[in-house]
Design a protein around this motif. Structure first.
Motif, PDB file in Angstrom:
ATOM      1  N   SER A 103       0.810  -1.209   0.000  1.00  0.00           N
ATOM      2  CA  SER A 103       0.000   0.000   0.000  1.00  0.00           C
ATOM      3  C   SER A 103       0.848   1.267   0.000  1.00  0.00           C
ATOM      4  CB  SER A 103      -0.904  -0.004   1.236  1.00  0.00           C
ATOM      5  OG  SER A 103      -1.529   1.244   1.411  1.00  0.00           O
ATOM      6  N   THR A 104       0.422   2.250  -0.800  1.00  0.00           N
ATOM      7  CA  THR A 104       1.058   3.564  -0.768  1.00  0.00           C
ATOM      8  C   THR A 104       0.499   4.424   0.360  1.00  0.00           C
ATOM      9  OG1 THR A 104      -0.560   4.464  -2.325  1.00  0.00           O
ATOM     10  CG2 THR A 104       1.480   3.564  -3.257  1.00  0.00           C
ATOM     11  N   THR A 105      -0.578   3.962   0.988  1.00  0.00           N
ATOM     12  CA  THR A 105      -1.192   4.726   2.072  1.00  0.00           C
ATOM     13  C   THR A 105      -0.492   4.486   3.396  1.00  0.00           C
ATOM     14  OG1 THR A 105      -3.315   4.488   0.906  1.00  0.00           O
ATOM     15  CG2 THR A 105      -3.405   5.282   3.170  1.00  0.00           C
ATOM     16  N   PHE A 106      -0.010   3.263   3.599  1.00  0.00           N
ATOM     17  CA  PHE A 106       0.558   2.894   4.897  1.00  0.00           C
ATOM     18  C   PHE A 106       1.969   2.330   4.772  1.00  0.00           C
ATOM     19  CE2 PHE A 106      -4.114   2.250   5.492  1.00  0.00           C
ATOM     20  CZ  PHE A 106      -4.312   3.399   6.241  1.00  0.00           C
ATOM     21  N   ASN A 107       2.730   2.843   3.831  1.00  0.00           N
ATOM     22  CA  ASN A 107       4.141   2.507   3.719  1.00  0.00           C
ATOM     23  C   ASN A 107       4.935   3.785   3.495  1.00  0.00           C
ATOM     24  OD1 ASN A 107       4.816  -0.455   3.840  1.00  0.00           O
ATOM     25  ND2 ASN A 107       3.176  -0.562   2.316  1.00  0.00           N
ATOM     26  N   ASP A 108       6.242   3.661   3.535  1.00  0.00           N
ATOM     27  CA  ASP A 108       7.153   4.768   3.290  1.00  0.00           C
ATOM     28  C   ASP A 108       7.905   4.500   1.986  1.00  0.00           C
ATOM     29  OD1 ASP A 108       8.828   7.142   4.588  1.00  0.00           O
ATOM     30  OD2 ASP A 108      10.242   5.722   3.697  1.00  0.00           O
ATOM     31  N   PRO A 109       8.028   5.482   1.103  1.00  0.00           N
ATOM     32  CA  PRO A 109       8.637   5.228  -0.205  1.00  0.00           C
ATOM     33  C   PRO A 109      10.051   4.654  -0.136  1.00  0.00           C
ATOM     34  CG  PRO A 109       7.530   7.341  -0.225  1.00  0.00           C
ATOM     35  CD  PRO A 109       7.510   6.875   1.191  1.00  0.00           C
ATOM     36  N   TYR A 110      10.892   5.184   0.749  1.00  0.00           N
ATOM     37  CA  TYR A 110      12.284   4.709   0.786  1.00  0.00           C
ATOM     38  C   TYR A 110      12.339   3.250   1.220  1.00  0.00           C
ATOM     39  CZ  TYR A 110      17.333   4.804   1.326  1.00  0.00           C
ATOM     40  OH  TYR A 110      18.668   4.541   1.182  1.00  0.00           O
ATOM     41  N   ALA A 111      11.610   2.910   2.294  1.00  0.00           N
ATOM     42  CA  ALA A 111      11.647   1.536   2.794  1.00  0.00           C
ATOM     43  C   ALA A 111      11.093   0.559   1.765  1.00  0.00           C
ATOM     44  CB  ALA A 111      10.872   1.434   4.106  1.00  0.00           C
ATOM     45  N   ILE A 131       0.534  -1.795  -6.898  1.00  0.00           N
ATOM     46  CA  ILE A 131       0.366  -0.524  -6.205  1.00  0.00           C
ATOM     47  C   ILE A 131      -1.100  -0.362  -5.817  1.00  0.00           C
ATOM     48  CG2 ILE A 131       0.642   1.971  -6.410  1.00  0.00           C
ATOM     49  CD1 ILE A 131       2.516   1.247  -8.888  1.00  0.00           C
ATOM     50  N   VAL A 132      -1.383  -0.226  -4.535  1.00  0.00           N
ATOM     51  CA  VAL A 132      -2.761   0.010  -4.109  1.00  0.00           C
ATOM     52  C   VAL A 132      -2.813   1.224  -3.196  1.00  0.00           C
ATOM     53  CG1 VAL A 132      -3.384  -2.429  -4.271  1.00  0.00           C
ATOM     54  CG2 VAL A 132      -2.676  -1.480  -2.055  1.00  0.00           C
ATOM     55  N   THR A 133      -3.965   1.865  -3.188  1.00  0.00           N
ATOM     56  CA  THR A 133      -4.276   2.877  -2.189  1.00  0.00           C
ATOM     57  C   THR A 133      -5.265   2.225  -1.238  1.00  0.00           C
ATOM     58  OG1 THR A 133      -6.174   3.787  -3.375  1.00  0.00           O
ATOM     59  CG2 THR A 133      -4.007   4.675  -3.923  1.00  0.00           C
ATOM     60  N   ARG A 154      -5.912   9.984  -1.570  1.00  0.00           N
ATOM     61  CA  ARG A 154      -5.171   8.719  -1.651  1.00  0.00           C
ATOM     62  C   ARG A 154      -4.390   8.627  -2.954  1.00  0.00           C
ATOM     63  NH1 ARG A 154     -10.098   6.183  -0.070  1.00  0.00           N
ATOM     64  NH2 ARG A 154     -10.223   5.072  -2.061  1.00  0.00           N
ATOM     65  N   TYR A 155      -5.029   9.041  -4.052  1.00  0.00           N
ATOM     66  CA  TYR A 155      -4.355   8.931  -5.349  1.00  0.00           C
ATOM     67  C   TYR A 155      -3.265   9.988  -5.508  1.00  0.00           C
ATOM     68  CZ  TYR A 155      -6.822   5.046  -7.416  1.00  0.00           C
ATOM     69  OH  TYR A 155      -7.270   3.778  -7.699  1.00  0.00           O
ATOM     70  N   ARG A 156      -3.448  11.178  -4.931  1.00  0.00           N
ATOM     71  CA  ARG A 156      -2.367  12.167  -4.974  1.00  0.00           C
ATOM     72  C   ARG A 156      -1.150  11.642  -4.217  1.00  0.00           C
ATOM     73  NH1 ARG A 156      -5.955  16.240  -3.338  1.00  0.00           N
ATOM     74  NH2 ARG A 156      -4.613  16.759  -1.549  1.00  0.00           N
ATOM     75  N   ARG A 157      -1.393  11.052  -3.059  1.00  0.00           N
ATOM     76  CA  ARG A 157      -0.295  10.468  -2.286  1.00  0.00           C
ATOM     77  C   ARG A 157       0.356   9.329  -3.073  1.00  0.00           C
ATOM     78  NH1 ARG A 157       1.349   9.450   3.285  1.00  0.00           N
ATOM     79  NH2 ARG A 157       2.239   7.346   3.407  1.00  0.00           N
ATOM     80  N   ALA A 158      -0.474   8.502  -3.731  1.00  0.00           N
ATOM     81  CA  ALA A 158       0.063   7.371  -4.492  1.00  0.00           C
ATOM     82  C   ALA A 158       0.944   7.848  -5.643  1.00  0.00           C
ATOM     83  CB  ALA A 158      -1.080   6.508  -5.022  1.00  0.00           C
ATOM     84  N   ARG A 159       0.513   8.893  -6.343  1.00  0.00           N
ATOM     85  CA  ARG A 159       1.325   9.408  -7.453  1.00  0.00           C
ATOM     86  C   ARG A 159       2.685   9.876  -6.966  1.00  0.00           C
ATOM     87  NH1 ARG A 159      -1.103  10.455 -12.331  1.00  0.00           N
ATOM     88  NH2 ARG A 159      -3.387  10.199 -12.419  1.00  0.00           N
ATOM     89  N   GLU A 160       2.688  10.627  -5.871  1.00  0.00           N
ATOM     90  CA  GLU A 160       3.960  11.110  -5.351  1.00  0.00           C
ATOM     91  C   GLU A 160       4.810   9.955  -4.838  1.00  0.00           C
ATOM     92  OE1 GLU A 160       5.751  14.199  -1.995  1.00  0.00           O
ATOM     93  OE2 GLU A 160       3.618  14.332  -2.558  1.00  0.00           O
ATOM     94  N   PHE A 161       4.176   8.988  -4.199  1.00  0.00           N
ATOM     95  CA  PHE A 161       4.870   7.811  -3.677  1.00  0.00           C
ATOM     96  C   PHE A 161       5.577   7.058  -4.806  1.00  0.00           C
ATOM     97  CE2 PHE A 161       4.705   4.773   0.020  1.00  0.00           C
ATOM     98  CZ  PHE A 161       5.406   3.724  -0.565  1.00  0.00           C
ATOM     99  N   VAL A 162       4.846   6.791  -5.894  1.00  0.00           N
ATOM    100  CA  VAL A 162       5.420   6.037  -7.003  1.00  0.00           C
ATOM    101  C   VAL A 162       6.514   6.836  -7.692  1.00  0.00           C
ATOM    102  CG1 VAL A 162       4.933   4.937  -9.225  1.00  0.00           C
ATOM    103  CG2 VAL A 162       3.333   4.663  -7.325  1.00  0.00           C
TER     104      VAL A 162
END
Length: 445
Positions: A103-111, A131-133, A154-162
């Motif tokens: 999940s991109t909602t409950f993870n950190d991009p670097y990890a 990739i899920v939100t 959620r999708y704005r966060r996912a875009r930045e995360f990816v």
């Protein structure tokens, strides 16, 4: 070589059907044992599948009634961390791709980028990230957040995360490692890069401390079918998972996604579209349909409604079981799946009780019950009618449902020249016919 279809083995529990665990031959105790997962992955590899895939949720399915009574009593819901499973299966297989949800909602991009890059190295290039939100308040409560973020946020966060994950994977260019012992140079610093990212949700300097992996970056998979989800997939994904109820809707989805690819500056056909299908393979159509009817009969309505409540992120226990699904507004969960369920309920006049039994079976994916030839005919029609690039095969019960498909349907596809008889490459990207991406930091000569 003519166009060939792609196959993913979407594995869940002792089978996707909500009553699979009630079959006499089912053994739910296997769900925490490594041998269970190894054997399934090896069966899919024997069938030359592109990948095996494991979904995930970060909570039990307790949205119905907002307690544990329904989910614990009626659902075989425990599941291991799917990303950890990929490490186990990398050592138990040699060719098949290995994909998992994170999940991109409950993870950190670097990890997350570090974990998936590590797995791509350890598997020698066979990893995919779905990739899920996250869509459910139950998940939010396990991560000190409640309620869940709104759909658009959620999708704005996912875009930045990816964007960040891709940047971190790209932060080591190919050729950065030089291992020049004579001059004492381990790596070329001109080919390792800071990101210095500062955005709405994340501030990350980088670079990653794992060098560029065999695939350049893991295969990116996305499952959103809403307008926002399709745009997101068209901008970043290599594969899109989808639930499509019939050929006409699947063809429309296929056209729309490819149009969205062009709007994103990507070539049509550069993304693999993989609808889910649940096959019941029998020696005759009657035998297959009898097995399907047996599992449908054994679905407890509340098991299906628990799954649907989780998907919608809406407690359906507030409504009478023997009345139709109400016109629920402002769904904060899986919007595209709710739309399918709502259309089914209205089209067939189902009560909530009937809808629970139906959703617990297929969860809105297509069910095929017939002989191997009949199922192959159907898959071929969809593939050749520009409705998909392949299928996520969702065995309704395991291990026999996967064995039946590999031993009976795959040979039929191979005889018709629709599917590989041997792996031609070694990475998941090669299986899917996808190019290996160049680092965004590499100057094109």
């Amino acid at each position: 070589m003519s166009r060939q279809l792609h196959l993913g083995a979407f594995l869940m529990g002792v089978g996707h059907h909500a009553s699979a665990w009630r079959l006499p031959e089912a053994d739910p105790s296997q769900l925490t044992r490594p041998g269970w997962y190894k054997a399934l992955a090896q069966t899919a590899e024997r069938g030359k599948f592109d990948y095996v895939f494991f979904a995930d949720r970060l909570a039990l399915s307790d949205r119905y009634g907002n307690d544990l009574q329904t989910s614990v009593r009626y659902l075989a819901s425990p599941r291991l961390d799917p990303v950890a499973l990929l490490g186990l299966l990398a050592g138990a297989t040699s060719h098949i791709g290995l994909a998992a949800t994170a999940s991109t909602t409950f993870n950190d991009p670097y990890a997350l980028a570090r974990t998936f890059a590590t797995l791509d190295h350890l598997s020698e290039g066979r990893i995919g990230w779905n990739i899920v939100t996250s869509t459910n308040d139950g998940e939010a409560l396990n991560f000190s957040r409640e309620p869940i973020l709104d759909h658009e946020v959620r999708y704005r966060r996912a875009r930045e995360f990816v964007e960040l994950a891709v940047g971190l994977w790209d932060s080591w260019e190919d050729g950065a490692l030089i291992h020049d012992k004579a001059n004492g140079e381990f790596a070329n610093p001109d080919r390792v890069h800071y990101l210095n990212h500062s955005g709405e949700f994340f501030d990350v300097r980088g670079p990653l401390n794992v060098p560029r992996s065999p695939q350049g970056r893991p295969v990116l998979i996305q499952a959103g079918s809403s307008d926002t989800g399709q745009d997101f997939a068209a901008s970043v994904a290599d594969v899109i998972f989808t639930a499509q109820p019939n050929l006409e809707k699947a063809q429309d989805f296929y056209r729309t996604v490819n149009q969205r690819l062009l709007a994103q500056g990507r070539a049509a056909g550069s993304l693999r579209i993989m609808p889910g299908v649940m096959p019941f393979v029998g020696r005759s159509r009657d035998e297959a349909q009898a097995r399907f009817a047996e599992l449908e009969e054994n679905v407890h309505p509340l098991a299906g409604l628990a799954l649907l409540s989780d998907s919608m992120n809406h407690d359906l226990s507030a409504y009478p079981l023997d009345e139709p699904l109400p016109d629920v507004q402002n769904i904060r969960g899986n919007q595209s799946r709710f739309k399918l369920v709502q259309e089914l309920s209205q089209r067939e006049g189902l009560t909530l009780r009937q809808l629970g039994k139906r959703f617990g079976g297929s969860r809105s994916h297509r069910v095929l019950a017939g002989t191997a030839i009949q199922i192959t005919d159907d898959l071929q029609q969809w593939f050749e009618s520009q409705a998909c690039d392949g299928f996520n095969v969702m065995p309704p019960y395991l291990p026999d449902g996967l064995n039946d498909f590999v031993d009976q349907v795959v040979p039929q596809l191979q005889r018709r020249g629709l599917f590989r008889t041997e792996y031609q490459g070694t990475t998941l990207r090669e299986h899917l016919g996808l190019a290996r991406p160049v680092s965004q930091f590499t100057e094109v000569q």
